[in-house]
Design an enzyme around this catalytic site. Structure first.
Site, PDB file in Angstrom:
ATOM      1  CE1 TYR B 438       6.797   6.546 -16.633  1.00  0.00           C
ATOM      2  CE2 TYR B 438       5.545   8.517 -17.148  1.00  0.00           C
ATOM      3  CZ  TYR B 438       6.535   7.615 -17.470  1.00  0.00           C
ATOM      4  OH  TYR B 438       7.240   7.791 -18.624  1.00  0.00           O
ATOM      5  CD  GLU B 439       1.578   1.530 -15.867  1.00  0.00           C
ATOM      6  OE1 GLU B 439       1.269   2.617 -16.412  1.00  0.00           O
ATOM      7  OE2 GLU B 439       0.742   0.664 -15.579  1.00  0.00           O
ATOM      8  N   GLY B 440       2.912   2.573 -11.117  1.00  0.00           N
ATOM      9  CA  GLY B 440       3.207   1.875  -9.856  1.00  0.00           C
ATOM     10  C   GLY B 440       4.584   2.264  -9.370  1.00  0.00           C
TER      11      GLY B 440
END
Lengths: 593, 593
Positions: B438-440
């Protein structure tokens, strides 16, 4: 997406890379033909894909509930198992005198890969039975063999191995279970065993437990351990099932993965005493276990390959289906399948190459194990036994390490969906995680490799292995195919690193064994990279000589990727082996409790 | 065993390695003193160990059940959250004009490490609120700020980020949620968002959703996305809660880990339409997101450090407690704690060293992020911003990669017990696995590093970074302490490898960007080894200058271990970057569907 057995790659690896074809031609396996091998693999692939794989996700969810001492397997498992034994899969390598087909272990390992790819929780069950058959066939009395082997070989009954106790895991010297002679030639077994795989279930009418325990006045340590057979139901003289024995499943563990494999706490003799029979000689129980340990380790190794293969297939399919991102020239509302992105390609190729290398190592180990029994001459059998002994820790540890790594990469390729249980990618990671632990942790494999295997025949076994790797590189260099890129050079450098570390290991084992132990794990990885890389290169040489099919192009690309993108780790591994021991050992301040 | 916050190591890393002390002396943070920093860390450590850590295992088991659109958090979570905001932890870095304490982000990151070590499912919640505060404070109208910021800053309300849709994950260009003007300055938001962390829960009375959506006739792609504020409950003029807004949690995902973090499918406007307010300019929504993206990535990076720390602590405690195996001279019924075995020492030191290196990288990133806003002069702020930009992908990807690796090693150290859920080691692995996604995803971090960060100021930013690493090595060589062993030489070789790969990257970015992309992931690992190794060496230099305490000896041993046993991977990584691209890209045959 569900598992499709990669029968063509499995057959190629077994027949060409691991050299089964040469042995078939030589007649080592009697009248077994390559056509029959292919047919067996084909049918196993069908069974694994169509009958076992569908059990996997529901089995994970259902688990193996215990009620009133009885474990219920997930819906469909009993029926699938019945079909499986009906298909003759249980008896594939079983001894002929007890109804087995006596086919090569190598063929069994290839089929085990497919069962485990279908469902690891399913695949582990029969493995224990295979081990029990082997121990009984080698060590048990004729009477025990007549009573138990036919039904174990056919798969009508299953077997278990009861070693571990709470205080005795890797260290069996500490085990405490007791066996008292009952005066009639049988023994009363008392004790609690933990982590007993398939210790209780409803797949078969009887379960045959092999149990390590101590006789009264047995020496302490590993020289005071004997092996006993303790059936769930006693067997009448006519072969029918008699009384329920006093062995009960007390609880089933709540585990990270392989939820459909019942991992049991087994209580022996808590009530009126469990009746057991001695297998082999008194106090020689560990010896009986060693008989089957190599094969069991190889069977766990192939689980690593199996789960990696499934994880790879699922990630590859997702990468073709999932569209995110653009290539230059596309409009903002279009997107390409993520397999088009170089970073995803790298991940998928890494998954593929590690899986292929581990498969090659496992199959080579399996063929060597067969040759150790079946080679025509004594020298051939000895060389094969040493090769099998050398490769077994690689097969077990490298394959299961990469099983976890590849399964984790599979989760990553799925992005956020990978973290959602329904996708199935996470189950592979959960399942894979046990394999580096059971049947001897991978750390113990590395220690075994360094302290016992390197010294075989005064080092000649590992030297011969390295010589074989060099020969592959020589052939790669000689072939000089453009498609091989820098494969030869990279493998050469990898083997250089291996030789450097091996020379150092020989020295350290003499002068400072703790230093050798400190480098054992990176050494195991290093020799696995060299061995796996050379095996894939051998496959590339053969593939290049066959037709220019996409499958053969893929084999060459995979071998080259492994050499150019995985093997470069070799120098660093050698450096940690050779130069890292001081900082491993001098850690009292850092690792104070 | 439960988590004990390593406050001394956290303070040492923050103050000495990441250089907070120098900035405190320089007055960069006003009258903030080292004593206050220590006191805050001490109290955060107490709260994390005593109040949050006990929530972790029960939270994992309870999950976040959804009934009638409402999510129930596990027992005790609401009370712990209330205590947490009462302690002022929510407002640590919040803007002073809305009730925040405006303390350094670096201090917040250090506390976030501790919340996440206590429970990653807990720690992730406030992170989203911090992001919402940042986005609103920078881009929202005064009216929105007045209405929402005070309660978000205090923690009385929480915030969420609604980006992802089923077809739009990493690729936001594809998103479809719509926003129609309602004629009164507000908008009607319609669409479904997935993977919404803390999208619904009962910790707070209101939840403030920030939502990306498209205005009518907005351009396709990322230039047509706007940001909207959509509260769960509308807010009356007097600040009290009004009508329920039409935003509902449709389902909660069944995930591999962080079970106590509700991951929601959110339906906006399925009934009468969800009322939203525009934040920032029309079609500039992504710009608003970028404001907070770096900090959010750093917050996820620290989760990797946090879970690695907990996993390490638990494995270390177990290795001291669990007895298996003997050393020469012991009798067969004795056994040593497994920490005495060199292979276990290697594993534990690897866990410790990777954790320490990732922590150092994260804290350095955090201090650079602070200095980007607070440095006295423009040049200092620009250099700090570039350093923060360069290090953020390392902080995110390297830390979360090692989070998974270390958690997996922690399972392994526990042997069979590691696979049993009640032990807790497996939960760390399950929890850790989301952070690389998550978050890239970490692949996207690597691509960001290579394609955007290396080219900053024409390459001057990365060159300056490498120069700083060289300076550490120079000091290590100059100090020439025997306790440093070959640390200087190994780091020198690591930086050589980094320079080689960096030079190649500059060339590839010009001539053949796909080749650069193919090497992005190994390049990120390589620069992280160099950066982490140099950071630990800087710590060793400082520790050596302080007292000869066990803690300082441990810091030196850890730095040396990292240099001599982890950094040797550098050459191989450089080789894969420089020489591996062809086999990554030429994979059509191998990766055909």
């Amino acid at each position: 997406m569900s598992y499709r057995a990669p029968v063509s790659d499995i057959a190629f690896t077994l027949r060409h890379i691991a050299g089964l074809d040469g042995e078939l031609e030589r007649g080592t396996f009697g009248d077994l033909s390559a056509d029959l091998v292919d047919a067996v693999l084909e049918e196993a692939g069908r069974f694994a894909s169509e009958e076992i794989a569908p059990l996997n996700a529901p089995g994970d969810k259902f688990g193996t509930p215990l009620r009133d001492g009885a474990v219920t397997m997930p819906p469909g498992w009993k029926e699938a198992y019945a079909k499986w034994i009906e298909g003759g899969w249980a008896s594939l390598t079983g001894p002929e005198d007890f109804g087995g087909q006596a086919l090569p272990i190598a063929l069994s390992i290839a089929t085990q890969e497919m069962w485990n790819s279908g469902s690891m929780a399913y695949g582990i069950g029969p493995t224990l039975t295979f081990g029990a058959i082997e121990a009984l066939h080698t060590h048990a009395s004729d009477e025990l063999k007549q009573t138990y082997l036919p039904k174990l070989v056919s798969g009508e009954w299953m077997g278990t191995m009861n070693l571990t106790e709470p205080q005795a895991g890797s260290d069996l010297a500490l085990l405490r279970a007791r066996a008292e002679p009952r005066g009639d030639g049988t023994y009363s077994i008392k004790g609690t065993k933990i982590f007993i795989t398939y210790g209780e279930h409803d797949l078969t009418d009887n379960i045959v437990h092999l149990v390590l325990a101590r006789l009264p006045d047995a020496p302490t340590g590993t020289r005071g351990i004997s092996l006993f057979l303790v059936p769930k139901f006693l067997v009448n003289d006519d072969g029918s099932l008699g009384e329920r024995n006093d062995v009960w499943c007390q609880s089933v563990e709540h585990k990270l993965g392989i939820h459909a494999s019942p991992t049991c706490v087994m209580a022996f003799g808590d009530n009126d005493g469990a009746v057991g029979w001695l297998v082999g000689e008194e106090n020689r129980g560990l010896n009986c276990m060693f008989t089957m340990m190599n094969n069991a380790r190889l069977s766990v190794g192939i689980q690593g390959v199996a789960i990696a293969e499934t994880a790879y297939q699922q990630a590859l399919a997702y990468a073709h289906e999932r569209k995110q991102g653009r290539v230059p020239g596309m409009s903002q509302d279009e997107a390409v399948p993520i397999v088009a992105h170089p970073d995803i390609k790298r991940t998928l190729m890494t998954m593929r190459a590690l899986t292929a290398a581990a498969r090659a190592i496992c199959y080579e180990t399996a063929v060597a194990t067969d040759l150790a029994h079946r080679s025509a001459d004594e020298a051939g059998r000895k060389a094969a036994q040493e090769r099998a002994n050398l490769l077994t820790p690689l097969a077990k540890a490298f394959s299961t390490d990469i099983g976890v790594e590849v399964a984790s990469m599979g989760v990553q390729v799925h992005g956020g969906m990978g973290f959602i249980e329904e996708t199935g990618a996470a189950q592979h990671l959960r399942d894979a995680r046990i394999a580096p632990i059971y049947e001897g942790t991978n750390g113990i494999q590395a220690i075994d490799l360094v302290t016992r295997k390197l010294s075989m025949s005064g080092g000649a076994a590992v030297t011969a292995f390295i010589g074989d790797l060099r020969e592959v590189v020589r052939q790669v260099a000689e072939a000089n195919h453009p498609a091989f890129g820098r494969m030869g050079d990279r493998l050469d450098a990898t083997i250089d690193a291996l030789e450097r570390a091996t020379t150092w290991m020989f020295e350290a084992l003499k002068s400072n064994p703790d230093h050798a132990l400190a480098g054992a794990t990176p050494y195991l990885r290093l020799i696995s990279l060299a061995g796996g890389g050379a095996a894939l290169a051998r496959g590339a040489l053969i593939a290049h000589g066959l037709d220019a099919s996409p499958a053969n192009a893929a084999r060459i690309a995979t071998a080259r990727f492994f050499a150019e993108n995985v093997c470069p780790a070799a120098d660093g591994l050698a450096e940690t082996v050779v130069g890292g021991a001081d900082t491993v050992l001098d850690t009292d301040a850092a690792l104070a409790s």
